[in-house]
Design a protein around this motif. Structure first.
Motif, PDB file in Angstrom:
ATOM      1  N   ALA A 187      -8.469   0.277 -42.605  1.00 27.00           N
ATOM      2  CA  ALA A 187      -8.569  -0.718 -41.699  1.00 27.00           C
ATOM      3  C   ALA A 187      -9.721  -0.863 -40.677  1.00 27.00           C
ATOM      4  O   ALA A 187      -9.747  -1.833 -39.725  1.00 27.00           O
ATOM      5  CB  ALA A 187      -7.163  -0.875 -40.999  1.00 27.00           C
ATOM      6  N   LEU A 217      -0.726  -1.850 -42.670  1.00 28.22           N
ATOM      7  CA  LEU A 217      -1.990  -2.033 -43.132  1.00 28.22           C
ATOM      8  C   LEU A 217      -2.535  -3.493 -42.815  1.00 28.22           C
ATOM      9  O   LEU A 217      -3.537  -3.692 -42.219  1.00 28.22           O
ATOM     10  CB  LEU A 217      -2.357  -1.634 -44.309  1.00 28.22           C
ATOM     11  N   ASN A 231      -7.657   1.032 -48.970  1.00 28.19           N
ATOM     12  CA  ASN A 231      -6.522   1.463 -47.987  1.00 28.19           C
ATOM     13  C   ASN A 231      -6.988   1.945 -46.383  1.00 28.19           C
ATOM     14  O   ASN A 231      -6.362   2.807 -45.849  1.00 28.19           O
ATOM     15  CB  ASN A 231      -5.909   2.821 -48.624  1.00 28.19           C
ATOM     16  N   THR A 274      -1.794  -7.731 -48.031  1.00 24.25           N
ATOM     17  CA  THR A 274      -2.133  -6.632 -49.206  1.00 24.25           C
ATOM     18  C   THR A 274      -1.467  -7.227 -50.486  1.00 24.25           C
ATOM     19  O   THR A 274      -0.905  -8.055 -50.665  1.00 24.25           O
ATOM     20  CB  THR A 274      -1.190  -5.335 -48.603  1.00 24.25           C
ATOM     21  N   ARG A 333      -5.559  -4.533 -40.267  1.00 27.55           N
ATOM     22  CA  ARG A 333      -6.954  -5.122 -40.665  1.00 27.55           C
ATOM     23  C   ARG A 333      -6.979  -6.283 -39.906  1.00 27.55           C
ATOM     24  O   ARG A 333      -8.109  -6.905 -39.718  1.00 27.55           O
ATOM     25  CB  ARG A 333      -6.627  -5.250 -42.241  1.00 27.55           C
TER      26      ARG A 333
END
Length: 240
Positions: free
Chosen positions: A131, A174, A129, A162, A178
């Motif tokens: 980045a 997220l 969870n 994800t 990333r």
């Protein structure tokens, strides 16, 4: 950074997944609050959806307006295009170099036609969870960056993915963060930003079953797609 191209990709993916669901036999596919198939959907149907998502990804990421923007930016930066048999030979050399430099790092290298994909699994790249790139992964990305600088006649699409746990908004954010972390690191190592397109796909493109821990782990990933700049792009000049 994710601009309209990201919205166009997401809309197209959603439409394609809806069509693939219909193709599994015309039955309605029920999902839980996280978007996981319920027990009413059989394994064959679930795997068909996963396969459809992979196919959609390959088509979208190599043929939409985002790719055209990268091509024009690369031409503007003076990067030459490839043509004919030179494309395959060029990618053969780049694939070989990438496999050598990423051996035993956790990075997976695959090839489809003239396009090369690097799969950066969540477990070796980021904490859960988070980045922020793990410092232990820097050396692996340094090898990737060195190869991309050497073979600079390819567009670089960095795409975050994800698993299905959590809300759409959280997963989308997220995945974008990333992908941007990876792109920013590569840029800091000298890979031209003009070559890059950065996208977050959230949970839309699973490559494994989100109903298992192992499947979710595979779905949490960043992919780097390397697409050759081809002759025929407006303004492009050949160079090998």
């Amino acid at each position: 950074m994710f601009r309209a191209a990201n919205k166009q990709v997401c809309v197209a993916v959603a439409a394609a997944l809806a069509l693939s669901a219909c193709a599994t036999g015309g039955s309605y596919v029920q999902q839980d609050q996280y978007g996981n198939p319920t027990q009413q959907q059989n394994k064959t149907g679930r795997n068909a959806l996963i396969g459809a998502a992979i196919g959609v990804a390959g088509g979208l990421l190599t043929g939409d307006s985002a790719t055209e923007r990268r091509q024009h930016a690369m031409v503007g930066a003076g990067i030459g295009a490839l043509g004919g048999a030179a494309i395959g030979q060029y990618q053969d050399r780049q694939e070989r170099a990438l496999r050598e430099r990423t051996a035993n790092t956790g990075i997976e290298v695959s090839r489809q036609g003239d396009n090369i994909t690097l799969n950066l699994p969540d477990g070796v790249t980021f904490d859960f969870n988070k980045a922020t790139l793990k410092p232990d992964f820097y050396s692996a990305l340094n090898g990737v960056a060195a190869t991309l600088k050497e073979y600079n006649q390819t567009m670089v699409e960095v795409v975050g993915h994800t698993d299905s746990i959590g809300s759409d908004a959280v997963n989308q954010r997220l995945s974008e963060q990333r992908a941007d972390s990876v792109a920013t690191y590569l840029s800091a190592q000298g890979v031209q930003r003009e070559r890059m397109e950065v996208l977050g796909m959230g949970k839309r493109m699973p490559i494994a079953d989100n109903n298992t821990d192992a499947g979710r782990a595979k779905n949490r990933r960043v992919e780097i797609h390397l697409i050759p700049l081809r002759e025929g792009t407006p303004g492009a000049t050949g160079s090998n």
